[in-house]
Design a protein around this motif. Structure first.
Motif, PDB file in Angstrom:
ATOM      1  N   PHE A 155       0.818  -1.204   0.000  1.00  0.00           N
ATOM      2  CA  PHE A 155       0.000   0.000   0.000  1.00  0.00           C
ATOM      3  C   PHE A 155       0.856   1.260   0.000  1.00  0.00           C
ATOM      4  O   PHE A 155       0.324   2.367  -0.011  1.00  0.00           O
ATOM      5  N   SER A 156       2.167   1.105  -0.005  1.00  0.00           N
ATOM      6  CA  SER A 156       3.070   2.238  -0.212  1.00  0.00           C
ATOM      7  C   SER A 156       3.292   2.509  -1.696  1.00  0.00           C
ATOM      8  O   SER A 156       3.832   3.547  -2.062  1.00  0.00           O
ATOM      9  N   SER A 157       2.903   1.569  -2.557  1.00  0.00           N
ATOM     10  CA  SER A 157       3.011   1.749  -4.002  1.00  0.00           C
ATOM     11  C   SER A 157       1.769   2.460  -4.498  1.00  0.00           C
ATOM     12  O   SER A 157       0.652   1.942  -4.355  1.00  0.00           O
ATOM     13  N   GLY A 158       1.946   3.623  -5.058  1.00  0.00           N
ATOM     14  CA  GLY A 158       0.827   4.464  -5.431  1.00  0.00           C
ATOM     15  C   GLY A 158      -0.106   3.826  -6.446  1.00  0.00           C
ATOM     16  O   GLY A 158       0.333   3.188  -7.400  1.00  0.00           O
ATOM     17  N   VAL A 159      -1.408   3.999  -6.234  1.00  0.00           N
ATOM     18  CA  VAL A 159      -2.431   3.594  -7.189  1.00  0.00           C
ATOM     19  C   VAL A 159      -3.386   4.774  -7.325  1.00  0.00           C
ATOM     20  O   VAL A 159      -4.098   5.124  -6.375  1.00  0.00           O
ATOM     21  N   GLY A 160      -3.386   5.389  -8.508  1.00  0.00           N
ATOM     22  CA  GLY A 160      -4.210   6.565  -8.715  1.00  0.00           C
ATOM     23  C   GLY A 160      -5.590   6.221  -9.230  1.00  0.00           C
ATOM     24  O   GLY A 160      -5.893   5.074  -9.579  1.00  0.00           O
TER      25      GLY A 160
END
Length: 341
Positions: A155-160
């Protein structure tokens, strides 16, 4: 989380800071082994949020660990004793950081089955290199099925929002979606809400938070709502069945994601217990400059229950010994196709 949650937490934090600043400061303790031990013990005594829930006698911890402190011990020896003391809290959000080491508690996953094999997932399900990537998510429609599969590692990997639109557009005709968050140890809470907002059509309360109001172990505020808004109408939503895959390495923000998704009627949690980690962490500093992070505000599920020690799956599955299959994914496929648990 959502903007209202951020506002609530900011208000909570202001209240907490006024309490914290009135209780403990670095100048209260000498910068020597005894002073640093007492500072750490006192910080946790007044600010840590799970003493009562975990039935920890912190005074007894002081009695057992204080004799191990001597004024001529090295920094490394002091660090070892303080790390051992913090391990009594059994909390993966508790860390002591120095220039030479970081104390951590990892038994929340180390003593449990892994229930995940990345090589199997890549080879037989994502079928590397054929999958697509949007933000931090790997995704594809599983071969020989009409089921969408997402693997999200952090959840530290961005998902726009545009990433989610693209993924859900790809899966719009699928009979169901698998969201695999195994081995995801957490990250940013706002990302949790961004994702969950695509699987609801109405705003809802998705949990609660409390904060410390004084040094007593049971001194807490009332429950504050954590509100979740559905994504705007011009964004793509998905309301067909969803399977969320879990193992013990689902921690912190991932634990929160599972807690919220578990309450949606079209969702099943499949796999193993999550690892927990429901305390919102903050940091403080010892007289010698070492930093300590710890759980300060407990976050609860929609039933006002703790999830600090993990969340049970709706369908428990342990990984089999089959070399070319993932038993948890296969169970999710079966449920999505037939509805059979």
């Amino acid at each position: 989380m959502h903007r209202l949650f951020n506002l609530v937490f900011f208000i909570c934090l202001l209240g907490g800071l006024s309490f914290f600043s009135s209780c403990i400061s670095e100048s209260d303790f000498a910068d020597d082994p005894v002073g640093n031990f007492e500072a750490l013990w006192s910080i946790m005594d007044e600010r840590y949020c799970f003493f009562d829930y975990k039935n920890i006698d912190w005074n007894d911890v002081h009695r057992r660990f204080r004799p191990r402190i001597t004024q001529n011990m090295t920094d490394e020896e002091l660090f070892g004793v303080l790390a051992d003391m913090l391990a009594e809290l059994q909390d993966g959000h508790v860390n002591l950081s120095s220039s030479f080491d970081m104390a951590r508690y990892w038994k929340w996953f180390e003593d449990y089955p892994v229930n995940f094999n990345e090589e199997i997932v890549n080879k037989y399900y994502l079928q590397q290199p054929d999958y697509q990537i949007a933000g931090g998510m790997k995704y594809r429609i599983l071969a020989d099925t009409n089921i969408g599969y997402i693997y999200y590692a952090s959840f530290s990997s961005g998902v726009g929002e545009s990433n989610l639109d693209q993924i859900l557009a790809t899966f719009s005709s699928c009979d169901g979606i698998i969201i695999d968050v195994r081995d995801n140890s957490g990250g940013v809470l706002t990302t949790v809400n961004r994702i969950v907002s695509r699987f609801i059509t109405e705003d809802r309360v998705c949990g609660y938070i409390r904060h410390k109001t004084g040094p007593a172990h049971n001194a807490f505020s009332d429950f504050f709502n954590i509100d979740l808004k559905t994504a705007p109408a011009d964004r793509i939503h998905y309301l067909k069945p969803v399977a969320v895959l879990t193992n013990r390495r689902c921690y912190s923000a991932t634990n929160n994601f599972v807690s919220v998704m578990k309450e949606l009627p079209q969702v099943k949690i499949i796999g193993d217990y999550t690892g927990g980690g429901s305390g919102l962490p903050i940091s403080s500093e010892l007289p010698n400059g070492w930093s300590v992070r710890f759980s300060a505000s407990p976050i609860y599920n929609i039933n006002k229950e703790h999830t600090e020690f993990g969340i049970a799956p709706d369908i428990f599955v342990d990984m089999s010994d089959t070399p070319d299959k993932d038993a948890i994914i296969e169970k999710a496929k079966k449920w999505l196709i037939s509805g059979i648990e």
